[in-house]
Design a protein around this motif. Sequence first.
Motif, PDB file in Angstrom:
ATOM      1  N   GLU A  15      -0.685   0.535  10.237  1.00 60.39           N
ATOM      2  CA  GLU A  15       0.781   0.546  10.317  1.00 60.39           C
ATOM      3  C   GLU A  15       1.283  -0.561  11.228  1.00 60.39           C
ATOM      4  O   GLU A  15       2.320  -1.168  10.983  1.00 60.39           O
ATOM      5  CB  GLU A  15       1.247   1.889  10.863  1.00 60.39           C
ATOM      6  N   ARG A  18       0.336  -4.326   9.623  1.00 58.06           N
ATOM      7  CA  ARG A  18       0.955  -4.822   8.399  1.00 58.06           C
ATOM      8  C   ARG A  18       2.136  -5.765   8.666  1.00 58.06           C
ATOM      9  O   ARG A  18       2.242  -6.803   8.016  1.00 58.06           O
ATOM     10  CB  ARG A  18       1.367  -3.643   7.520  1.00 58.06           C
ATOM     11  N   GLN A  67      10.443  -2.172   9.221  1.00 59.11           N
ATOM     12  CA  GLN A  67       9.317  -1.319   9.597  1.00 59.11           C
ATOM     13  C   GLN A  67       9.381  -0.906  11.048  1.00 59.11           C
ATOM     14  O   GLN A  67       8.917   0.170  11.412  1.00 59.11           O
ATOM     15  CB  GLN A  67       8.011  -2.048   9.318  1.00 59.11           C
TER      16      GLN A  67
ATOM     17  N   GLY B  55       2.123  -3.690  -8.331  1.00 59.57           N
ATOM     18  CA  GLY B  55       2.638  -2.897  -7.217  1.00 59.57           C
ATOM     19  C   GLY B  55       4.134  -2.711  -7.293  1.00 59.57           C
ATOM     20  O   GLY B  55       4.664  -1.620  -7.062  1.00 59.57           O
ATOM     21  N   VAL B  59       6.214   0.720  -7.655  1.00 58.36           N
ATOM     22  CA  VAL B  59       7.284   1.122  -6.737  1.00 58.36           C
ATOM     23  C   VAL B  59       8.542   1.469  -7.511  1.00 58.36           C
ATOM     24  O   VAL B  59       9.228   2.460  -7.226  1.00 58.36           O
ATOM     25  CB  VAL B  59       7.558  -0.017  -5.731  1.00 58.36           C
ATOM     26  N   ILE B  84      -0.460   5.628  -1.873  1.00 57.10           N
ATOM     27  CA  ILE B  84      -0.886   4.510  -1.037  1.00 57.10           C
ATOM     28  C   ILE B  84      -0.981   3.230  -1.861  1.00 57.10           C
ATOM     29  O   ILE B  84      -0.777   2.136  -1.339  1.00 57.10           O
ATOM     30  CB  ILE B  84      -2.250   4.830  -0.376  1.00 57.10           C
ATOM     31  N   MET B  87       1.505   0.046  -1.678  1.00 57.92           N
ATOM     32  CA  MET B  87       1.462  -0.747  -0.452  1.00 57.92           C
ATOM     33  C   MET B  87       0.240  -1.659  -0.451  1.00 57.92           C
ATOM     34  O   MET B  87       0.337  -2.851  -0.134  1.00 57.92           O
ATOM     35  CB  MET B  87       1.446   0.178   0.761  1.00 57.92           C
ATOM     36  N   THR B  91       0.274  -5.726  -0.571  1.00 61.25           N
ATOM     37  CA  THR B  91      -0.352  -6.495   0.504  1.00 61.25           C
ATOM     38  C   THR B  91      -1.359  -7.487  -0.048  1.00 61.25           C
ATOM     39  O   THR B  91      -1.315  -8.685   0.268  1.00 61.25           O
ATOM     40  CB  THR B  91      -1.036  -5.534   1.489  1.00 61.25           C
TER      41      THR B  91
END
Lengths: 138, 112
Positions: A15, A18, A67, B55, B59, B84, B87, B91
């Motif tokens: 977390e 990222r 975030q 991804g 979403v 998960i 994300m 990434t």
Amino acid sequence: MTFAPPHVPLLASVEAFRPVFMIVMGAFLLLTVWRMTRGTSGWAARCLMGGALLLALGYSVLLPLYQAGVLLPISLVGRIPGDPSVALGWHIVKVVSMNGGWLLFGLGLALHAGIFETEKSPAPVEAPNPSVIHGPVA
Amino acid sequence: MDLLLDVFVKNGFLMDAIGVLGLGLLGLAAVRLSQRYRSWGGSLLVSGSLLLLLGRLLVLLSPHFVTPELKMAMGGTVSEILSIAPMALLTFGLAGVVWGLWGHEQWLRAER
């Protein structure tokens, strides 16, 4: 959002890592595109550079701020005290910079790769053979 | 103000479509780069943009078809993986795109 227990180092949790990753990636994207388009001109370079600027803004500034909880996501507006118009404004900036950034970047790379250009086929164009007589289409 | 609210918040379909379109263009251009010009960064760009597109679509689409009943039917592990996955895909896709672009830039430099 879950918080890491205090004995875990801050950088060791996904977390926490990222946003750092996204900041580095956004900056590196901008740097690479700047190196690619340096000394060139034309619409491909302009689109690439504009898209990379927007994406760098989105990835290295806006998403880490979201975030970190500095900017409120639009879905929480009713539940957490805060100015809804500010949240709306930042939401619009985020949506435009991410989606428009990808569109401009993709368009620039498409122009760079030349996917909109038609080119002559290397095979010679043959005239249709007049000796072959097509029958009437039934 | 009402128009802004309509376009950006209530039905963000336009902006989402613009983003997905850009990712698709990016993938097409990367395929062209790796296929015709034999640029090795192009292949990485292709994989990165495919991951990003997947991804992003996850979403955008998952709120429409992942209902509590479907979650119950799938079981805890699968629904956790599904939650998960976007994300992770975003990434790795970003990493692939940036790395591929860097590779393509190196290739351009070697060509000149």
